[in-house]
Design a protein around this motif. Structure first.
Motif, short mmCIF file in Angstrom:
data_model
loop_
_atom_site.label_atom_id
_atom_site.label_comp_id
_atom_site.label_asym_id
_atom_site.label_seq_id
_atom_site.Cartn_x
_atom_site.Cartn_y
_atom_site.Cartn_z
N ASN A 187 0.81 -1.21 0.00
CA ASN A 187 0.00 0.00 0.00
C ASN A 187 0.84 1.26 0.00
O ASN A 187 0.39 2.32 0.43
N ALA A 188 2.11 1.18 -0.43
CA ALA A 188 2.96 2.37 -0.48
C ALA A 188 2.36 3.38 -1.44
O ALA A 188 1.92 3.04 -2.54
N ASN A 189 2.34 4.63 -1.02
CA ASN A 189 1.75 5.69 -1.83
C ASN A 189 2.60 5.92 -3.07
O ASN A 189 3.79 6.17 -2.96
N PRO A 190 2.01 5.84 -4.28
CA PRO A 190 2.81 6.01 -5.50
C PRO A 190 3.17 7.46 -5.79
O PRO A 190 3.97 7.72 -6.70
N VAL A 191 2.57 8.42 -5.08
CA VAL A 191 2.87 9.83 -5.33
C VAL A 191 3.16 10.55 -4.02
O VAL A 191 2.75 10.12 -2.94
N TRP A 192 3.87 11.65 -4.15
CA TRP A 192 4.20 12.51 -3.02
C TRP A 192 3.54 13.85 -3.28
O TRP A 192 3.77 14.47 -4.32
N VAL A 193 2.70 14.30 -2.36
CA VAL A 193 1.96 15.55 -2.52
C VAL A 193 2.64 16.63 -1.67
O VAL A 193 2.79 16.47 -0.46
N VAL A 194 3.03 17.72 -2.33
CA VAL A 194 3.74 18.82 -1.67
C VAL A 194 2.99 20.12 -1.94
O VAL A 194 2.57 20.37 -3.07
N GLN A 195 2.83 20.94 -0.91
CA GLN A 195 2.16 22.23 -1.05
C GLN A 195 3.14 23.37 -0.82
O GLN A 195 3.94 23.33 0.12
N VAL A 196 3.07 24.39 -1.70
CA VAL A 196 3.89 25.59 -1.56
C VAL A 196 3.03 26.79 -1.89
O VAL A 196 1.94 26.66 -2.47
N ILE A 197 3.50 27.98 -1.53
CA ILE A 197 2.79 29.21 -1.86
C ILE A 197 3.71 30.12 -2.67
O ILE A 197 4.92 29.94 -2.69
N GLY A 198 3.10 31.09 -3.34
CA GLY A 198 3.87 32.04 -4.13
C GLY A 198 2.96 33.09 -4.71
O GLY A 198 1.72 32.97 -4.68
N HIS A 199 3.55 34.15 -5.24
CA HIS A 199 2.76 35.20 -5.87
C HIS A 199 2.35 34.82 -7.28
O HIS A 199 1.33 35.28 -7.79
N THR A 200 3.15 33.97 -7.94
CA THR A 200 2.86 33.46 -9.27
C THR A 200 3.18 31.98 -9.31
O THR A 200 3.81 31.44 -8.39
N LEU A 201 2.76 31.32 -10.39
CA LEU A 201 3.06 29.90 -10.53
C LEU A 201 4.57 29.67 -10.65
O LEU A 201 5.10 28.71 -10.07
N ASP A 202 5.25 30.54 -11.37
CA ASP A 202 6.69 30.40 -11.50
C ASP A 202 7.38 30.50 -10.15
O ASP A 202 8.27 29.69 -9.81
N GLU A 203 6.99 31.48 -9.33
CA GLU A 203 7.60 31.62 -8.01
C GLU A 203 7.28 30.42 -7.13
O GLU A 203 8.13 29.91 -6.39
N ALA A 204 6.03 29.93 -7.21
CA ALA A 204 5.65 28.79 -6.39
C ALA A 204 6.47 27.55 -6.76
O ALA A 204 6.88 26.78 -5.89
N LEU A 205 6.73 27.34 -8.06
CA LEU A 205 7.53 26.20 -8.48
C LEU A 205 8.99 26.35 -8.05
O LEU A 205 9.66 25.36 -7.77
N ASN A 206 9.48 27.59 -8.00
CA ASN A 206 10.82 27.80 -7.46
C ASN A 206 10.87 27.49 -5.96
O ASN A 206 11.84 26.92 -5.46
N ASN A 207 9.80 27.86 -5.25
CA ASN A 207 9.71 27.50 -3.83
C ASN A 207 9.62 25.99 -3.65
O ASN A 207 10.17 25.43 -2.69
N LEU A 208 8.93 25.33 -4.60
CA LEU A 208 8.83 23.87 -4.55
C LEU A 208 10.22 23.23 -4.70
O LEU A 208 10.55 22.29 -3.98
N GLN A 209 11.00 23.77 -5.63
CA GLN A 209 12.33 23.22 -5.83
C GLN A 209 13.19 23.34 -4.58
O GLN A 209 14.05 22.50 -4.32
N GLN A 210 12.92 24.36 -3.78
CA GLN A 210 13.69 24.56 -2.55
C GLN A 210 13.38 23.49 -1.51
O GLN A 210 14.17 23.27 -0.59
N GLU A 211 12.23 22.80 -1.67
CA GLU A 211 11.80 21.82 -0.67
C GLU A 211 12.03 20.38 -1.10
O GLU A 211 11.74 19.46 -0.33
N ILE A 212 12.46 20.16 -2.33
CA ILE A 212 12.69 18.79 -2.79
C ILE A 212 14.14 18.67 -3.25
O ILE A 212 14.74 19.63 -3.72
N ALA A 213 14.69 17.47 -3.14
CA ALA A 213 16.11 17.27 -3.42
C ALA A 213 16.40 17.21 -4.92
O ALA A 213 17.35 17.80 -5.40
#
Length: 409
Positions: free
Chosen positions: A97-123
């Motif tokens: 029953n291992a979860n096949p996906v990892w769900v991560v939440q981030v915030i930002g002023h734009t989608l581009d900024e939010a994805l940059n914040n996401l990169q800061q939280e994943i290896a």
């Protein structure tokens, strides 16, 4: 002098140069070392979320006004994505029953900024090449999608055949829905919409088609409108149509069939339940659609006529003991269908006119056939959206029932 010497010399030079051009994947990154984003959900971030801004991209003393967004990313876990609904795992990974996906939440002023914040939280470096679904909350859609579309259009990793969906609930919830038919929420959403197209339940309006419609002055775009029923049942609730780049309104599920009939889109797939006087209630299923759109300029204003022919089968008859066993009964059922369907299509067109959203592309017919009228009256896309609200529209529909099913004598 040996004439073969120049030829041998050239072959030697080519043998030395060619290996430089066949260097292979010098910049390769193994798939296990990539953060493959399968789906994104975009919601408005609560006001208190501004305190959680990690300040990854914003310079100090550079305040940015405006609402922030919360982006929920669904990232594939290598070796855990299942090959089937209940089958083995991809890549020879672990089972259970291992979860096949990892769900991560981030915030930002734009989608581009939010994805940059996401990169800061994943290896691992994030990649959007396998992105399948983007779900946006309707409140975000009402504010406009210009900034979102601009980022996605310029990103070479984003494919034009992904789905952009509008949700009437928190979009993040759809990143966690995993019905028994599919353990990966994003793959389930993608399959649901794709199969709806195959069954004639929704037009094939991918992200690229939406951009194409929005770029035309004589047409507005639309997207699938979805919701969650119960705990894990995802439902296509209707069409979310746009005007001036913003969400203008939504349709009922049956009005999807009305749109597809007006556009002559196949295959047919919608069933209609209605009452026929003297016969009772019947249900007919449309199997094929044909449509023609005529545009004329009358008294200085476009006049539109939709001529539609559909073929259907009689699926069910109840509410009366009288049997449907004559051609006169069939013709009566067809006439009642014609009246009800024409009223439904015309009502939906009027709804889009009130919201200034020409998803039928009537303006493109005017621009193509009456270029001088278009040049004299339309200076920007908004001019046509305002004119569209007042043009007369006629709808004629003819139904032919090809089959009534089996019956016993």
């Amino acid at each position: 002098m040996n004439k073969r010497f120049p030829k041998k010399f050239l072959l030697c030079v080519m043998a030395l140069i060619l290996p430089l051009c066949l260097s292979g994947c010098w910049d390769q990154v193994e798939i296990e070392n990539r953060a493959l984003v399968l789906g994104l959900a975009i919601d408005e971030a609560p006001p208190e979320s501004a305190k959680e801004d990690p300040k990854v991209t914003v310079l100090k003393n550079q305040p940015i006004n405006g609402k922030m967004i919360r982006v929920t990313a669904q990232i594939a876990v290598p070796g855990r994505v299942p090959l089937g609904p209940g089958g083995g795992m991809g890549g020879g990974g672990s089972t259970g029953n291992a979860n096949p996906v990892w769900v991560v939440q981030v915030i930002g002023h734009t989608l581009d900024e939010a994805l940059n914040n996401l990169q800061q939280e994943i290896a691992d470096p994030r990649y959007l090449v396998h992105l399948r679904i983007i779900v946006i909350n309707e409140e975000i859609a009402k504010l406009g999608l210009d900034e979102l579309n601009d980022f996605l259009r310029r990103n070479p990793e984003v494919r034009r055949r992904i789905w952009l969906l509008v949700s009437d609930i928190e979009a993040a919830r759809l990143m966690k829905v995993a019905p028994p038919l599919e353990r990966v929420p994003t793959l389930y959403l993608d399959a649901m919409v794709e199969k709806a197209i195959g069954m004639g339940k929704f037009p094939p309006n991918y992200l690229g088609a939406f951009w194409d419609e929005e770029s035309k002055w004589g047409q507005d775009g639309f997207l699938p409108y979805i919701t969650i029923k119960g705990k894990e049942n995802v439902m296509i609730k209707g069409i979310a149509y746009f005007s001036d780049g913003r969400l203008a309104g939504t349709s009922d599920p049956i009005e999807i069939g009305a749109y597809m009939a007006a556009k002559g889109l196949n295959p047919g797939g919608y069933s209609t339940l209605y009452h026929v006087p003297g016969i009772g209630y019947v249900m007919t299923k449309v199997t094929e659609r044909h449509a023609k759109t005529d545009v004329k300029i009358v008294d200085g204003k476009p006049h539109v006529s939709f001529k539609i022919h559909v073929e259907s089968v009689l699926d069910e008859h109840f509410g009366s003991e009288q049997a449907v066993d004559s051609s006169a009964d069939i013709r009566k059922i067809e006439r009642v269908f014609d009246q009800n369907a024409a009223a439904l299509i015309k009502s939906f067109i009027r709804k889009t006119q009130r919201d200034h959203s020409d998803i039928f592309g009537i303006g493109e017919y005017v621009r193509a056939h009456y270029r001088s009228f278009w040049r004299d009256n339309i200076r920007q896309k908004r001019d046509w959206e305002l004119m569209y609200a007042d043009i007369p529209v006629d709808v004629e529909i003819e139904n032919t029932i090809r089959r009534v099913g089996m019956k016993s004598k």
